[in-house]
Design a protein around this motif. Structure first.
Motif, short mmCIF file in Angstrom:
data_model
loop_
_atom_site.label_atom_id
_atom_site.label_comp_id
_atom_site.label_asym_id
_atom_site.label_seq_id
_atom_site.Cartn_x
_atom_site.Cartn_y
_atom_site.Cartn_z
N MET A 58 1.25 -4.11 9.24
CA MET A 58 0.03 -3.35 9.01
C MET A 58 -1.09 -3.85 9.93
SD MET A 58 -2.11 -3.01 5.45
CE MET A 58 -2.59 -4.74 5.50
N ASP A 59 -1.24 -5.16 10.03
CA ASP A 59 -2.26 -5.72 10.93
C ASP A 59 -1.98 -5.34 12.38
OD1 ASP A 59 -3.44 -6.90 8.72
OD2 ASP A 59 -2.64 -8.91 9.14
N LEU A 61 -0.45 -2.63 13.38
CA LEU A 61 -0.80 -1.21 13.52
C LEU A 61 -2.31 -1.05 13.70
CD1 LEU A 61 -0.19 1.84 13.39
CD2 LEU A 61 -0.40 1.66 10.90
N GLN A 62 -3.08 -1.77 12.91
CA GLN A 62 -4.53 -1.63 12.97
C GLN A 62 -5.10 -2.15 14.29
OE1 GLN A 62 -5.61 -3.47 9.25
NE2 GLN A 62 -5.53 -1.52 8.16
N ARG A 134 -2.81 7.24 11.83
CA ARG A 134 -2.74 5.78 11.79
C ARG A 134 -3.37 5.19 10.52
NH1 ARG A 134 -5.63 3.68 15.96
NH2 ARG A 134 -4.85 1.62 15.51
N ALA A 138 -1.45 3.10 7.62
CA ALA A 138 -1.90 1.76 7.22
C ALA A 138 -2.20 1.70 5.72
CB ALA A 138 -3.13 1.36 8.03
N GLN A 141 1.05 1.42 3.99
CA GLN A 141 1.56 0.05 4.17
C GLN A 141 0.87 -0.90 3.20
OE1 GLN A 141 0.70 -0.29 8.40
NE2 GLN A 141 2.91 -0.39 8.86
N GLN A 142 -0.44 -0.75 3.06
CA GLN A 142 -1.22 -1.58 2.13
C GLN A 142 -0.75 -1.39 0.70
OE1 GLN A 142 -3.98 -3.82 2.69
NE2 GLN A 142 -3.56 -4.29 0.56
#
Length: 178
Positions: A58-59, A61-62, A134, A138, A141-142
């Motif tokens: 996730m990180d 992706l961000q 995106r 995310a 994912q979170q």
């Protein structure tokens, strides 16, 4: 008189046999509890690792720009995480059949993990061309990570309860009555 002695001896043997059977059953229960606790510990480790891996993805992706080819790698990693979650799910469901107090929460949280990982995968595919996909990916994912953390907390509590019961069985009823 001989018949009375014979009956008395047979009664004593029956009591001894019953006592031996109770002891064997208690020993089997304790062995099964130890096996379940070991399985629970291993599952807990796997879920915590899966949660950390989900957070890292996730990180990643961000921190990745739209149209970056690295988004394909993030998608592949998300698919691997989804596959890992399926393996954990199989083990969790097998364990939840033997430890009924965790069954309802396992089913609910694993359904959320599965749904959110699937949604993340669905939104990662168009993330290279649609910038608005995106943050949605995310978010899923979170949510998957949150459900994994809920599972980890619940399994940790169940493990602590099992350890406490195991310790109480080891100490025995004599010590508890004092």
């Amino acid at each position: 008189k001989k018949a009375g002695d014979s009956q008395k001896k047979a009664g004593e043997q029956m009591q001894q046999l019953a006592s031996d059977m109770r002891n064997a059953m208690q020993q089997n229960e304790q062995q099964q509890a130890e096996i379940d606790m070991d399985a629970l510990r291993q599952l807990l480790e796997n879920i915590v690792q899966l949660s950390f891996d989900q957070e890292a993805n996730m990180d990643d992706l961000q921190a990745t720009a739209a149209r970056d080819p690295h988004l394909l790698d993030i998608g592949r990693q998300q698919k691997k995480l989804r596959d890992d979650a399926r393996m954990v799910q199989d083990s969790l469901f097998a364990l939840s059949k033997r430890v009924p107090q965790i069954k309802a929460m396992v089913n609910r949280e694993m359904a959320l993990v599965n749904d959110n990982m699937d949604q993340a995968l669905d939104h990662l595919a168009p993330a290279r061309s649609a910038a608005r996909a995106r943050p949605v990916a995310a978010d899923h994912q979170q949510r998957a990570m949150t459900s994994l953390n809920n599972l980890a907390l619940m399994l940790d509590e169940a493990l602590q309860q099992m350890q406490q019961r195991s310790e109480e069985r080891r100490v025995g009823p004599a010590c508890r009555s004092r």
